[in-house]
Design an enzyme around this catalytic site. Sequence first.
Site, short mmCIF file in Angstrom:
data_model
loop_
_atom_site.label_atom_id
_atom_site.label_comp_id
_atom_site.label_asym_id
_atom_site.label_seq_id
_atom_site.Cartn_x
_atom_site.Cartn_y
_atom_site.Cartn_z
CE1 TYR A 215 6.86 -39.89 -15.15
CE2 TYR A 215 8.98 -40.23 -16.19
CZ TYR A 215 8.03 -40.64 -15.45
OH TYR A 215 7.46 -41.79 -15.02
CG MET B 90 -2.49 -6.99 9.84
SD MET B 90 -0.75 -6.52 9.44
CE MET B 90 -0.97 -6.15 7.58
NE ARG C 259 -6.12 -4.02 -2.93
CZ ARG C 259 -6.80 -4.28 -1.51
NH1 ARG C 259 -6.21 -4.56 -0.54
NH2 ARG C 259 -8.10 -4.56 -1.56
CG HIS D 293 -10.10 -44.39 -1.11
ND1 HIS D 293 -11.24 -44.40 -1.40
CD2 HIS D 293 -9.31 -45.23 -1.98
CE1 HIS D 293 -11.35 -45.20 -2.52
NE2 HIS D 293 -10.14 -45.62 -2.83
CE LYS E 43 -3.22 0.20 3.16
NZ LYS E 43 -4.80 0.56 2.52
NE ARG F 275 -7.07 2.98 4.81
CZ ARG F 275 -7.49 4.13 4.48
NH1 ARG F 275 -6.93 5.23 4.38
NH2 ARG F 275 -8.83 4.23 4.51
CB CYS G 154 3.69 -41.79 -10.49
SG CYS G 154 4.27 -42.93 -9.68
CB SER H 13 8.16 -43.68 -11.37
OG SER H 13 7.01 -42.75 -11.04
N GLY I 250 -8.05 -6.93 5.18
CA GLY I 250 -8.88 -7.21 6.17
C GLY I 250 -8.26 -7.93 7.47
#
Lengths: 906, 906
Positions: free
Chosen positions: A879, A107, A346, A468, A26, A96, A859, A792, A105
């Site tokens: 990957y 603080m 902002r 699960h 800010k 502020r 994986c 993997s 919101g």
Amino acid sequence: MARHVYSFGAGKAMGRASMREILGGKGAGLHEMTRMGVPVPPGFTISTAVCTHFYENQGTYPEGLEREVARAMARVEKIMGRRFGDGDNPLLVSVRSGARESMPGMMDTVLNLGLNDETVAGMIRRTGNARFVYDSYRRFVQMYGDVVLGMKPDKADPHDVFEALLERKKRARGVRDDTELTAEDLKGLVAQFKREVRRQRGVPFPEDPVEQLWGAIGAVFGSWNNDRAAAYRKMYGIPDDWGTAVNIQTMVFGNQGDTSGTGVAFTRDPASGERRFYGEFLMNAQGEDVVAGIRTPQPISALAGVQRTAYRELQRLGHVLEERYRDMQDMEFTIEEGRLWLLQTRTAKRTGFAAVRIAVDMADKGLITRDEALQRIEPDHLSQLLRPVFDHAAKETAQAKGRVLARGLPAGPGAATGRIVFHATDAEARRARGESVILCRVETSPEDIRGIEAAQGILTARGGMTSHAALVARQLGTVCVVGCDGLSVDYRSGEARIGKAVLKEGDWLSLDGSTGEVIQGQLRTHPSDVLRVLLDRNREASASPDYRRFAKLMRWVDEARRLGVKTNADLPEQARISRAFGAEGIGLCRTEHMFFEEQRIHSVREMILADDEEGRRKALDKLLPMQKGDFKAILGIMDKLPVTIRLLDPPLHEFLPHTSADIAALAKVFSIRPRKVREKVEALREANPMLGHRGCRLAISFPEITEMQTKAIFQAACELRKERKDPRPEVMIPLVGSLEEFRAQREIVDRVARDTMKAYGVKVRYAVGTMIELPRACLVADQIAREAQFFSFGTNDLTQTCLGLSRDDAGKFLPRYVAQGLLPEDPFVTIDEPGVGALMALGVERGRSACEDLDVGICGEHGGDPKSVVFCHDLGLDYVSCSPYRVPIAKLAAAQAALRTKGSPE
Amino acid sequence: MARHVYSFGAGKAMGRASMREILGGKGAGLHEMTRMGVPVPPGFTISTAVCTHFYENQGTYPEGLEREVARAMARVEKIMGRRFGDGDNPLLVSVRSGARESMPGMMDTVLNLGLNDETVAGMIRRTGNARFVYDSYRRFVQMYGDVVLGMKPDKADPHDVFEALLERKKRARGVRDDTELTAEDLKGLVAQFKREVRRQRGVPFPEDPVEQLWGAIGAVFGSWNNDRAAAYRKMYGIPDDWGTAVNIQTMVFGNQGDTSGTGVAFTRDPASGERRFYGEFLMNAQGEDVVAGIRTPQPISALAGVQRTAYRELQRLGHVLEERYRDMQDMEFTIEEGRLWLLQTRTAKRTGFAAVRIAVDMADKGLITRDEALQRIEPDHLSQLLRPVFDHAAKETAQAKGRVLARGLPAGPGAATGRIVFHATDAEARRARGESVILCRVETSPEDIRGIEAAQGILTARGGMTSHAALVARQLGTVCVVGCDGLSVDYRSGEARIGKAVLKEGDWLSLDGSTGEVIQGQLRTHPSDVLRVLLDRNREASASPDYRRFAKLMRWVDEARRLGVKTNADLPEQARISRAFGAEGIGLCRTEHMFFEEQRIHSVREMILADDEEGRRKALDKLLPMQKGDFKAILGIMDKLPVTIRLLDPPLHEFLPHTSADIAALAKVFSIRPRKVREKVEALREANPMLGHRGCRLAISFPEITEMQTKAIFQAACELRKERKDPRPEVMIPLVGSLEEFRAQREIVDRVARDTMKAYGVKVRYAVGTMIELPRACLVADQIAREAQFFSFGTNDLTQTCLGLSRDDAGKFLPRYVAQGLLPEDPFVTIDEPGVGALMALGVERGRSACEDLDVGICGEHGGDPKSVVFCHDLGLDYVSCSPYRVPIAKLAAAQAALRTKGSPE
């Protein structure tokens, strides 16, 4: 001595946009806007370093701070031609917070500071508006009482004491709206407020403006560590030691009459990303009136009719600021007697839809580069584009009518509505009748898989984000809410309760898997545009603008990333979806999920109940053609792409029933005594199944299972070769802990592959590798890599073993652990880098030391978590593999990781 | 070209004692003896390299081997003046295996080779003893048929086919003893044997001596890999690639008449170690007659009366060889017509008693150094000196009468006899009546602890060497046999069955925990001498020679070792014993074991059932004085020595009952509804308790438990300080995975310690550290070590998590794993170096990198395993901690490790 206070005002500022670390977001914005000539009420910023000092020195300030503040205040007084605390022409200020990252919101804020019985008189003289001044005074005393003096609600009335007094006053006056109270009413309220302060706190309300100022500054610094702010930082990963700055700024008043007002404006639509001026305002009001929702604000377009000049100026400033910051802005403004002031600008928060649209539009316009566009989008946000959505109006109505019964963990995003059922079999039955179903369970188990597939949504009372139910739901793209506290399920009576609401089987229920909301009744949903087009074979014809932007973005993503992205898919349908989502192969195909279909589970159980190898082989022979069929379908769909098939992994008891009734039924099917089944169930029971007889340990005990599965894979592949396709099976041995285990299994796979290819007279390109999911496997990776063609990482199990943490049981303490900072994050969501990550690093290093071009992937569920994807990129993996619906997310995260490595601007 | 064949004979030999690797132990001995002038029948050795070649080249031999063998045979022929295969004066040879390490009886041997119908005639002419020659021929054909030709038993008769024919012949002749058969009988048998070979194998018995020789050589090499030999190597850790040598040696005959004989002689008593000539012999017999036990051999002293010269010469050679090899020898000899031949000498196997006595005696005499003495004793052997023993005669009688019902795993060495019971409570009750009890269970659980303490011996049907029963038994020094296949326990009817034997409660049963034998009935036992003296306060007065030697040895051990040795002890009595055994502190005191006593378990359950912190605190307050009492006793006994106290570790459900009846009983005690108890039990149930809510996770949830335990520790310590003692508590936080967890607990401990010491007005030296039992803890050891004062590796759990292997469930597949070489050893017995060991190394390295003088030890069961102790020494740990009875063993292993590092001779 370092500077602690930075002034701004009248076109000059000591700070600038790049000084967020010192001035907070800010503050940096206020300084930058001032420099740009944007009308900003003059003021000054106390730096974040003071906050750090405050916490490191028992709430005291650095030497000289008071002097610096006084000097800065004098500068403001000079610009404004008013004096702080002056009885004739008083300067009022706001105080502020403002951290490096916005924490909206969280603080504290104090407005109208500087008012007391003396300055009030001066203000009235100056403005000639006693009602406005007393309204401001009332607000100040109330805010200061709450924020600085820590006023607590009465025991009799849980509301704010001041609000309670205000309400009483309104009732006494017979009015509904604050604005209907007179100056006298408000003056009386101020006196009442002050008496209440003295009663509760034992001290008079401070009349000295300087005392007020330092009280407010201390309160703002103190609010950095309130519970809400700490929780927010935890959630968004903001370090505790950043601290907040404090902005002290001349008050301007939107409540000074009918030519005054206040509001919020966006340079684009934060929901859709459309390029239109967007926002809302209230005339004759202060900022908190907009937020509190007591009066309903008007859309910003209406401002043109009320304050045309101010509206045009605001629009112009929006353009200027968007150009300057090269991103959509969210601006707070106040109009004081026709004059426009900007209080904040902002970067605006936005939905996933908007994020994609804005990034792509801005890149197309050349305002930002493609690389920047990619970095502007939170990977997780992409999932919004793919989920069915609730009709907005329908949900608002439900909220208004109190039909939101509870809020669980949002485990599978999207919107689902259907009739509630409590058993997997009922889900299947109703689905077969064409009904939409919500499967509601205490928790789910592998036996429920068919029911989960049949359901639109899953709701469970227990379990976390990686239970699960959550795993399977994300895998399937099913909407899912888990860990719904307060939900109790009584299977016997066939009803569930949430609070006072009773849900019987067949009742309508809706789940918002993006928010975790559980809503009574039926809510309208429709599939997202992007999803509709993605799964439609005739893409070009039906392409939507949303889809076109998404597709363009994904092309940029594919160009930017290094890391491959595969998918976890167990069924042909999943394989098909994953190709549509752009998966570059299947990184994990779990063969046991195929075992639960009705015909198959019978043969699986026959195998388990067999007394000897001969009996097992008989049952396996029945499974062979079914497994072959599955593999053929999947390998065919994934033609030319690698498909990593994991051999049987779970312990055998998962395939057997456990209740007396089910055991009896099974015994009847096989014409054996229930006692025999029960003995088998008993013999297979394990104290710690996670660490038990599973994975390749099963296959070492029963090599015939590996033989059957390998045969099914290679028969399928050979048949596809004969059909001139190019299947690429990769056989993955699970739970390997030593080279010797791997070798024993690999020998079987190679032998069966050789024999099968010989029988068919074709060659199939294949690989044999292993899942690295035990700490030991990471430690002896150099040995295993001598014979394994790929690794993997099974990070789900690796997390469980590395941390000694059972996923099924951790729910009792893991949330507390994360909340208390004992673990940085939920290790089942994001890879635990110091532990699991360190093991992975060892595994990669040792594995590649033995085999330079070892193919290494991951994986576990982490493959779809953006932070973990970045970690995998940094680790040099080849990957990641994740559930189909998370493929675009993982790809974007991979692209961002590559760009970060490249050193692109953030 | 390298030499493959090494000749010896007539005082000259190509090999020597130091060539065991090439010639095998037996071969090296034969060559060395020949050099020393010991009468050894001449022969030659085919080296172990040929065996390796044989296995690496599909059973073929290196080029030139045939030539080398022929040359060596010619040398023997020259010395003996006979020719191999000569019809007139034939040379007969033996063909024997001989590996680097002795593997008695595991591999094959062929004697009397070179006999055929032609040479038989020549032999008869030469010896004039047709009966002896046909007896030799009969033995040769039988041995060759079995070993080389692989003759199998008839289906009708499971015995050796040849033995069957021999028996039939004896019946036909109406005689009992082989020696009563005539030359004609034996000649007929040879013909029958050969016919049987032709019938079964389809080829005639080979008449060509050279063919016979190569057949035997191939068979001996082949026998290196027979199942027995492979299993033996696995058991004793002999590498598969060492291979065996083959020794071909001139036959000498102990069966050539009444002036011939054969036997085995030891230079000392292998049971007691006493220095007396020891052994046994048979006249007119070949070696296998002694082994087979068909005729009962005579004690060696009787030889003096039969063959005085040979006896004196044998005694003399024994002295010479013992001096030469500087260790007790075990010699095979044959007397052929009055002339003594030595066929083998080797270091004799011995009991633990003998090993200690011989080593100490030899060192005292200066024959070996003290360091060598320490290296001569297998650490595990020391346990024999400490266990009660069965009366020898009583056990032999039981064996003869078939009362040995089964053989389980020998989990707790020693001898125990008592009345069988099936419930822990019954064990306590009978014990209270002064009875001796054997507690027989399917498996044991922590609830059984009091019963286990009360019992003389534990017998379980399930579980391995590290099952609960085994762990507790070793901890307590209780005799224990686990994993007894074939034992079924029916708790309801109160009886157990083993085969046909039915054991009812109260029946007498005996357990040999050193062999695993389960013996029906009552067998006499008595405590070992050493133990009796160790535990007797008036040591000097009652010191026995065994004890004196043991004590002397332990003094040498203490001088030689670097590694500290502490003990795991939970009760004052254990602490007392461990001090007697020379423990240098308590490395692990498990506080929860104190929780199971009747009065305490009540309060523990009250705490668990409490609904809130207040309720828990109330129950904990009741536990405080009891825990304080325990700690005071233990800290007092261990005055001046460190006592590492682990805070509560097991999951709470372990303290609750699980059967309906027990739940109902408990509910009654607390006057609550059984449903409430059941719900609590249900809520605490875990899928994988090993990875669940336990260790410091419990303490994070319920910090009041840590407070109570810490208060108990420090109140106890402060009271002792006031009594002018010097208690040294070390508080150990279990299952730590992150610095944050440790810190949270440490803060409580430090605060309570401070407050308590202040209240008492004394100072206590204490430390706070952690158990390192999770892979993550090893990986972040540098962080944890910043605040922890000591590490203690909990290798039991570390093994479970590193390998993903549940100790309770691994029984189903772990034995197969070890047997198949998929894991080098049972990782719960010996530290798995490549996995768990690598993690430990990381933990030590990272921990010491943050804190150079970090005190690091190990308190898992591995702390008492000699191989693991050596590993811990090499890793640079400060100490190991093991059960009291294993302290001397661990100390000896530590000394051996230190000597090995020092580079002392092996």
